[in-house]
Design an enzyme around this catalytic site. Structure first.
Site, PDB file in Angstrom:
ATOM      1  N   HIS A 157       0.832  -1.208   0.000  1.00 24.51           N
ATOM      2  CA  HIS A 157       0.000   0.000   0.000  1.00 24.51           C
ATOM      3  C   HIS A 157       0.868   1.260   0.000  1.00 24.51           C
ATOM      4  O   HIS A 157       0.612   2.206  -0.741  1.00 24.51           O
ATOM      5  CB  HIS A 157      -0.898   0.015   1.244  1.00 24.51           C
ATOM      6  CG  HIS A 157      -2.172  -0.757   1.085  1.00 24.51           C
ATOM      7  ND1 HIS A 157      -2.225  -2.127   1.139  1.00 24.51           N
ATOM      8  CD2 HIS A 157      -3.448  -0.336   0.886  1.00 24.51           C
ATOM      9  CE1 HIS A 157      -3.468  -2.527   0.983  1.00 24.51           C
ATOM     10  NE2 HIS A 157      -4.236  -1.461   0.826  1.00 24.51           N
ATOM     11  N   ARG A 190      -1.413   2.676   7.220  1.00 28.67           N
ATOM     12  CA  ARG A 190      -1.237   1.232   7.398  1.00 28.67           C
ATOM     13  C   ARG A 190      -0.797   0.897   8.827  1.00 28.67           C
ATOM     14  O   ARG A 190      -1.122  -0.163   9.363  1.00 28.67           O
ATOM     15  CB  ARG A 190      -0.216   0.698   6.389  1.00 28.67           C
ATOM     16  CG  ARG A 190      -0.556   0.968   4.953  1.00 28.67           C
ATOM     17  CD  ARG A 190      -1.944   0.494   4.608  1.00 28.67           C
ATOM     18  NE  ARG A 190      -2.023  -0.966   4.525  1.00 28.67           N
ATOM     19  CZ  ARG A 190      -3.153  -1.652   4.461  1.00 28.67           C
ATOM     20  NH1 ARG A 190      -4.317  -1.015   4.523  1.00 28.67           N
ATOM     21  NH2 ARG A 190      -3.148  -2.965   4.361  1.00 28.67           N
ATOM     22  N   HIS A 196       0.539  -2.874   9.074  1.00 24.72           N
ATOM     23  CA  HIS A 196       1.983  -2.808   8.833  1.00 24.72           C
ATOM     24  C   HIS A 196       2.697  -2.166  10.012  1.00 24.72           C
ATOM     25  O   HIS A 196       2.143  -1.293  10.693  1.00 24.72           O
ATOM     26  CB  HIS A 196       2.295  -2.010   7.561  1.00 24.72           C
ATOM     27  CG  HIS A 196       2.022  -2.759   6.303  1.00 24.72           C
ATOM     28  ND1 HIS A 196       2.841  -3.772   5.852  1.00 24.72           N
ATOM     29  CD2 HIS A 196       1.018  -2.658   5.408  1.00 24.72           C
ATOM     30  CE1 HIS A 196       2.352  -4.266   4.725  1.00 24.72           C
ATOM     31  NE2 HIS A 196       1.236  -3.601   4.437  1.00 24.72           N
TER      32      HIS A 196
END
Length: 241
Positions: A157, A190, A196
């Protein structure tokens, strides 16, 4: 009936050709920067760097029930047609296949090309995502099962978001601050969502930047970028009163 089948077959072939035109990449994965060779391995769970990752994970959780948390959910999109809707505002112009065909065409090929660089390090390290390691839910539960067994390092992303910000900044340099800010926040989203670690995001920014440089060695990309810049200049002039 035979004529109908021929018509359908022709339509399928035409659609496939259009799809190939708009979704191919400028380079193969083997031609792109190798993330395993460029980046360090993700932080060991006993390292000081991982402690920072944990602290950022906790920071992200504090923002989930805020407007910034909703913004992070908005950033979950990964395909160019959805991404450009969010990048149009800082870019200063609506980006779409209809309104800006040259810019749109360039992004459709360039963003997936940059994203190729995440494949090897993801498969090599298979780092557990934060929500998996913590055994906690996320604000986007519908994606948890799909991504549970995919590598966290680096962030695909973030690579897409930072890559798009770089590409659009070249087309419209006057908007670079706003575009790069969105690219940065795209990665932080994220972390906020727990998909993440911060070190995943940081590595992704470096890798996307290397891929952006690699793109400029492609004659095809150079031509498409030049067309995108020309289109922006023309549309900008026409928009002025």
């Amino acid at each position: 009936m035979k004529r109908f089948l021929v018509t359908v077959f022709a339509a399928v072939i035409a659609a496939a050709n259009i799809n190939a035109q708009f979704q191919s990449t400028y380079f193969t994965i083997d031609e792109m920067p190798n993330g395993v060779a460029i980046l360090p391995a993700p932080p060991d769970t006993l390292s000081a760097q991982f402690i920072y990752d944990i602290s950022q994970y906790m920071w992200g959780k504090t923002l989930r029930n805020t407007p910034r948390g909703q913004e992070a959910i908005d950033h979950v999109v990964t395909e160019v047609p959805q991404m450009v809707k969010l990048f149009s505002k800082p870019f200063g112009m609506t980006i779409s296949r209809k309104t800006t065909p040259a810019i749109y065409k360039m992004l459709l090929k360039a963003v997936p090309t940059i994203r190729l660089s995440a494949t090897r390090p993801k498969e090599t390290y298979m780092r557990k995502r934060p929500y998996v390691r913590m055994n906690e839910s996320t604000p986007v539960p519908e994606e948890e099962d799909e991504l549970r067994n995919s590598g966290s390092y680096p962030s695909g992303h973030t690579i897409r978001g930072w890559g798009m910000a770089l590409l659009l900044s070249e087309v419209n340099p006057a908007a670079q601050d706003a575009l790069m800010r969105l690219g940065y926040e795209w990665g932080q989203s994220r972390v906020i969502l727990g998909y993440h670690w911060q070190s995943d995001v940081n590595a992704s920014i470096a890798l996307a930047s290397a891929c952006f440089a690699r793109l400029h060695t492609s004659k095809e990309f150079q031509a498409d970028m030049a067309a995108a810049c020309e289109e922006y200049e023309r549309l900008s002039k026409n928009a002025k009163p």
